[in-house]
Motif scaffolding. Structure first.
Motif, PDB file in Angstrom:
ATOM      1  N   ARG A  11      36.804  37.705  -5.913  1.00  0.00           N
ATOM      2  CA  ARG A  11      34.950  38.019  -4.802  1.00  0.00           C
ATOM      3  C   ARG A  11      35.231  38.868  -4.303  1.00  0.00           C
ATOM      4  O   ARG A  11      34.652  39.416  -4.333  1.00  0.00           O
ATOM      5  CB  ARG A  11      35.605  36.780  -4.053  1.00  0.00           C
ATOM      6  N   GLY A  12      36.374  39.361  -3.689  1.00  0.00           N
ATOM      7  CA  GLY A  12      36.754  40.897  -2.759  1.00  0.00           C
ATOM      8  C   GLY A  12      36.515  41.650  -4.120  1.00  0.00           C
ATOM      9  O   GLY A  12      35.597  43.331  -3.767  1.00  0.00           O
ATOM     10  N   MET A  13      36.813  41.266  -5.325  1.00  0.00           N
ATOM     11  CA  MET A  13      36.961  42.435  -6.298  1.00  0.00           C
ATOM     12  C   MET A  13      35.637  42.706  -6.802  1.00  0.00           C
ATOM     13  O   MET A  13      35.128  43.975  -7.455  1.00  0.00           O
ATOM     14  CB  MET A  13      38.081  42.704  -7.642  1.00  0.00           C
ATOM     15  N   VAL A  14      34.840  41.779  -7.384  1.00  0.00           N
ATOM     16  CA  VAL A  14      33.595  41.601  -7.544  1.00  0.00           C
ATOM     17  C   VAL A  14      32.353  41.491  -7.422  1.00  0.00           C
ATOM     18  O   VAL A  14      30.955  41.745  -7.659  1.00  0.00           O
ATOM     19  CB  VAL A  14      33.700  40.709  -9.278  1.00  0.00           C
ATOM     20  N   GLY A  15      32.237  40.910  -6.013  1.00  0.00           N
ATOM     21  CA  GLY A  15      31.284  40.931  -5.175  1.00  0.00           C
ATOM     22  C   GLY A  15      30.176  39.538  -5.191  1.00  0.00           C
ATOM     23  O   GLY A  15      29.454  39.824  -5.012  1.00  0.00           O
ATOM     24  N   SER A  16      30.813  38.536  -6.332  1.00  0.00           N
ATOM     25  CA  SER A  16      30.280  38.403  -7.014  1.00  0.00           C
ATOM     26  C   SER A  16      30.777  36.718  -6.869  1.00  0.00           C
ATOM     27  O   SER A  16      31.991  36.526  -7.611  1.00  0.00           O
ATOM     28  CB  SER A  16      29.239  38.137  -8.272  1.00  0.00           C
ATOM     29  N   ALA A  17      29.808  35.757  -5.874  1.00  0.00           N
ATOM     30  CA  ALA A  17      30.654  34.312  -5.767  1.00  0.00           C
ATOM     31  C   ALA A  17      30.694  33.476  -7.719  1.00  0.00           C
ATOM     32  O   ALA A  17      31.954  32.972  -7.917  1.00  0.00           O
ATOM     33  CB  ALA A  17      30.107  33.458  -5.018  1.00  0.00           C
ATOM     34  N   HIS A  18      29.886  33.703  -7.620  1.00  0.00           N
ATOM     35  CA  HIS A  18      30.011  33.228  -9.698  1.00  0.00           C
ATOM     36  C   HIS A  18      30.649  33.652 -10.804  1.00  0.00           C
ATOM     37  O   HIS A  18      30.835  33.021 -11.178  1.00  0.00           O
ATOM     38  CB  HIS A  18      28.443  33.161 -10.007  1.00  0.00           C
ATOM     39  N   LEU A  19      30.707  35.086 -10.666  1.00  0.00           N
ATOM     40  CA  LEU A  19      31.238  36.149 -11.311  1.00  0.00           C
ATOM     41  C   LEU A  19      32.802  35.746 -10.968  1.00  0.00           C
ATOM     42  O   LEU A  19      33.931  35.332 -11.960  1.00  0.00           O
ATOM     43  CB  LEU A  19      31.381  37.541 -11.237  1.00  0.00           C
ATOM     44  N   ALA A  20      33.329  35.285  -9.862  1.00  0.00           N
ATOM     45  CA  ALA A  20      34.651  35.298  -8.854  1.00  0.00           C
ATOM     46  C   ALA A  20      35.242  33.802  -9.828  1.00  0.00           C
ATOM     47  O   ALA A  20      36.183  33.674 -10.575  1.00  0.00           O
ATOM     48  CB  ALA A  20      34.551  35.238  -7.610  1.00  0.00           C
ATOM     49  N   ASP A  21      33.664  32.750  -9.560  1.00  0.00           N
ATOM     50  CA  ASP A  21      34.562  31.079 -10.211  1.00  0.00           C
ATOM     51  C   ASP A  21      34.847  31.486 -11.340  1.00  0.00           C
ATOM     52  O   ASP A  21      35.526  31.074 -12.305  1.00  0.00           O
ATOM     53  CB  ASP A  21      33.533  30.348 -10.474  1.00  0.00           C
ATOM     54  N   ASP A  22      33.902  32.114 -12.667  1.00  0.00           N
ATOM     55  CA  ASP A  22      34.532  32.426 -13.654  1.00  0.00           C
ATOM     56  C   ASP A  22      35.687  33.399 -14.006  1.00  0.00           C
ATOM     57  O   ASP A  22      36.138  33.023 -15.506  1.00  0.00           O
ATOM     58  CB  ASP A  22      33.401  33.492 -14.745  1.00  0.00           C
ATOM     59  N   LEU A  23      36.404  34.336 -13.860  1.00  0.00           N
ATOM     60  CA  LEU A  23      36.957  34.926 -13.822  1.00  0.00           C
ATOM     61  C   LEU A  23      38.222  34.357 -13.560  1.00  0.00           C
ATOM     62  O   LEU A  23      39.475  34.204 -14.343  1.00  0.00           O
ATOM     63  CB  LEU A  23      36.782  36.440 -13.055  1.00  0.00           C
ATOM     64  N   ALA A  24      38.150  33.110 -12.417  1.00  0.00           N
ATOM     65  CA  ALA A  24      39.732  32.665 -11.820  1.00  0.00           C
ATOM     66  C   ALA A  24      39.557  31.440 -12.522  1.00  0.00           C
ATOM     67  O   ALA A  24      40.804  31.535 -12.965  1.00  0.00           O
ATOM     68  CB  ALA A  24      39.593  31.930 -10.179  1.00  0.00           C
ATOM     69  N   GLN A  25      38.775  30.930 -13.962  1.00  0.00           N
ATOM     70  CA  GLN A  25      38.451  29.939 -14.621  1.00  0.00           C
ATOM     71  C   GLN A  25      39.249  30.965 -15.442  1.00  0.00           C
ATOM     72  O   GLN A  25      40.220  29.680 -16.158  1.00  0.00           O
ATOM     73  CB  GLN A  25      37.530  29.442 -15.179  1.00  0.00           C
ATOM     74  N   GLU A  26      38.751  31.625 -16.044  1.00  0.00           N
ATOM     75  CA  GLU A  26      39.616  32.675 -17.203  1.00  0.00           C
ATOM     76  C   GLU A  26      40.817  33.113 -16.878  1.00  0.00           C
ATOM     77  O   GLU A  26      42.015  32.631 -17.982  1.00  0.00           O
ATOM     78  CB  GLU A  26      38.785  34.197 -17.435  1.00  0.00           C
TER      79      GLU A  26
END
Length: 65
Positions: free
Chosen positions: A35-50
């Motif tokens: 979240r800190g790296m990308v600034g978006s909760a939605h994108l952080a969710d996707d990246l965490a899943q990946e």
């Protein structure tokens, strides 16, 4: 070997509960980092899943927990 290392070894042995514990311990810190790296909760969710998919795929090849 530390607790995380033991969890990894147990995951490599196929213990599903060990993987659940690994995710329980590390998902929140991983998500906060992303979240800190990308600034978006939605994108952080996707990246965490990946990331967790990559962990599952990479565990069998890992030589040092």
């Amino acid at each position: 070997m530390n607790q995380d290392g033991l969890l990894v070894v147990r995951c490599q042995l196929g213990e599903r509960e060990a993987f659940r514990e690994l995710v329980r311990v590390w998902h929140a810190p991983l998500w906060r980092y992303l979240r800190g790296m990308v600034g978006s909760a939605h994108l952080a969710d996707d990246l965490a899943q990946e990331t967790w998919v990559a962990v599952v795929r990479g565990l069998p090849r890992l030589r040092e927990p």
